[in-house]
Write a protein that holds these residues in place. Structure first.
Motif, PDB file in Angstrom:
ATOM      1  N   ASP A   1       3.081  -3.258  -6.987  1.00 54.92           N
ATOM      2  CA  ASP A   1       3.464  -4.639  -7.269  1.00 54.92           C
ATOM      3  C   ASP A   1       4.947  -4.632  -7.642  1.00 54.92           C
ATOM      4  N   GLN A   2       5.769  -4.289  -6.668  1.00 57.36           N
ATOM      5  CA  GLN A   2       7.188  -4.021  -6.898  1.00 57.36           C
ATOM      6  C   GLN A   2       7.930  -5.204  -7.505  1.00 57.36           C
TER       7      GLN A   2
ATOM      8  N   ASP B   1       5.816  -0.230 -10.899  1.00 57.09           N
ATOM      9  CA  ASP B   1       7.133   0.386 -10.739  1.00 57.09           C
ATOM     10  C   ASP B   1       8.018  -0.527  -9.897  1.00 57.09           C
ATOM     11  N   ASP B   2       9.273  -0.651 -10.295  1.00 53.58           N
ATOM     12  CA  ASP B   2      10.198  -1.533  -9.582  1.00 53.58           C
ATOM     13  C   ASP B   2      10.861  -0.788  -8.424  1.00 53.58           C
ATOM     14  N   ALA B   3      11.827  -1.418  -7.792  1.00 56.19           N
ATOM     15  CA  ALA B   3      12.473  -0.856  -6.607  1.00 56.19           C
ATOM     16  C   ALA B   3      13.105   0.513  -6.882  1.00 56.19           C
ATOM     17  N   ARG B   4      13.578   0.733  -8.108  1.00 54.39           N
ATOM     18  CA  ARG B   4      14.218   2.018  -8.435  1.00 54.39           C
ATOM     19  C   ARG B   4      13.223   3.169  -8.503  1.00 54.39           C
ATOM     20  N   SER B   5      11.971   2.881  -8.908  1.00 48.81           N
ATOM     21  CA  SER B   5      11.009   3.976  -9.097  1.00 48.81           C
ATOM     22  C   SER B   5       9.800   3.902  -8.164  1.00 48.81           C
ATOM     23  N   ALA B   6       9.741   2.890  -7.306  1.00 51.96           N
ATOM     24  CA  ALA B   6       8.574   2.716  -6.426  1.00 51.96           C
ATOM     25  C   ALA B   6       8.375   3.904  -5.489  1.00 51.96           C
ATOM     26  N   GLN B   7       9.465   4.567  -5.086  1.00 55.77           N
ATOM     27  CA  GLN B   7       9.331   5.712  -4.183  1.00 55.77           C
ATOM     28  C   GLN B   7       8.646   6.901  -4.866  1.00 55.77           C
ATOM     29  N   ARG B   8       8.526   6.882  -6.184  1.00 58.82           N
ATOM     30  CA  ARG B   8       7.853   7.967  -6.914  1.00 58.82           C
ATOM     31  C   ARG B   8       6.339   7.773  -6.998  1.00 58.82           C
TER      32      ARG B   8
ATOM     33  N   ALA C   1       0.859  -1.188   0.000  1.00 59.95           N
ATOM     34  CA  ALA C   1       0.000   0.000   0.000  1.00 59.95           C
ATOM     35  C   ALA C   1       0.893   1.235   0.000  1.00 59.95           C
ATOM     36  N   LEU C   2       0.325   2.382  -0.311  1.00 59.63           N
ATOM     37  CA  LEU C   2       1.107   3.615  -0.366  1.00 59.63           C
ATOM     38  C   LEU C   2       1.686   4.010   0.983  1.00 59.63           C
ATOM     39  N   ASP C   3       1.081   3.521   2.075  1.00 61.68           N
ATOM     40  CA  ASP C   3       1.617   3.818   3.401  1.00 61.68           C
ATOM     41  C   ASP C   3       2.727   2.840   3.812  1.00 61.68           C
TER      42      ASP C   3
END
Length: 167
Positions: free
Chosen positions: A114-115, A90-97, A32-34
């Protein structure tokens, strides 16, 4: 040779028909986003239709589709009770976005990440955007890959039909 092609076509069409009666995989963990973990079994809507949309922050057609639907979502909810669940691949590199992207666009959908792309693979999604309509029984009744302006009209027609069948 004709028999071979006929067999391939029949098997392909039969596979499509079977896929339409499939259900969502239940035991895949999403984020989830949290930052909390959520099982795909939690994707429910009290017997009403669900739109599951696979997207990515870097995907321009995905963003156009979700922004177009954003303008219609409240009306769609009032009319059909539909819920949209947006699954970021988005994968681990872009999931924070993902969270800033969702907040910046004002999307009021349920959004999960769904990283590891386990859900994407289980749903046989090749490229985003890929949209599914799930009926009140949890069955996949429609799917569509890609997005061009106007696709949202076909999507809402399917949702209206599914909502009417569920009453």
């Amino acid at each position: 040779m004709k028999r071979f092609f006929f067999t391939v076509i029949c098997l392909t069409l039969g596979g499509i028909a079977l896929a339409q009666n499939a259900t969502l995989p239940q035991n895949i963990t999403l984020k989830a986003l949290d930052g909390s973990s959520v099982q795909t079994s939690a994707i429910q809507n009290d017997g009403k239709p669900i739109i599951v949309n696979f997207w990515a922050t870097w995907c321009k057609p995905c963003n156009r589709e979700l922004n177009t639907i954003k303008e219609l979502y409240e009306e769609w909810q009032e009319e059909t009770g539909v819920k949209i669940v947006a699954i970021s691949i988005d994968d681990a590199r872009s999931a924070q976005r993902v969270k800033p992207h969702v907040d910046g666009n004002g999307w009021e959908y349920e959004v999960y990440i769904d990283q590891n792309q386990d859900f994407k693979r289980a749903m046989n999604v090749v490229n985003p955007p890929h949209t599914f309509v799930i009926n009140g029984k949890g069955e996949i009744v429609w799917q569509h890959a890609s997005y061009v302006e106007g696709d949202e009209e076909e999507l809402i027609e399917v949702v209206r039909k599914v909502a009417a069948e569920g009453k």
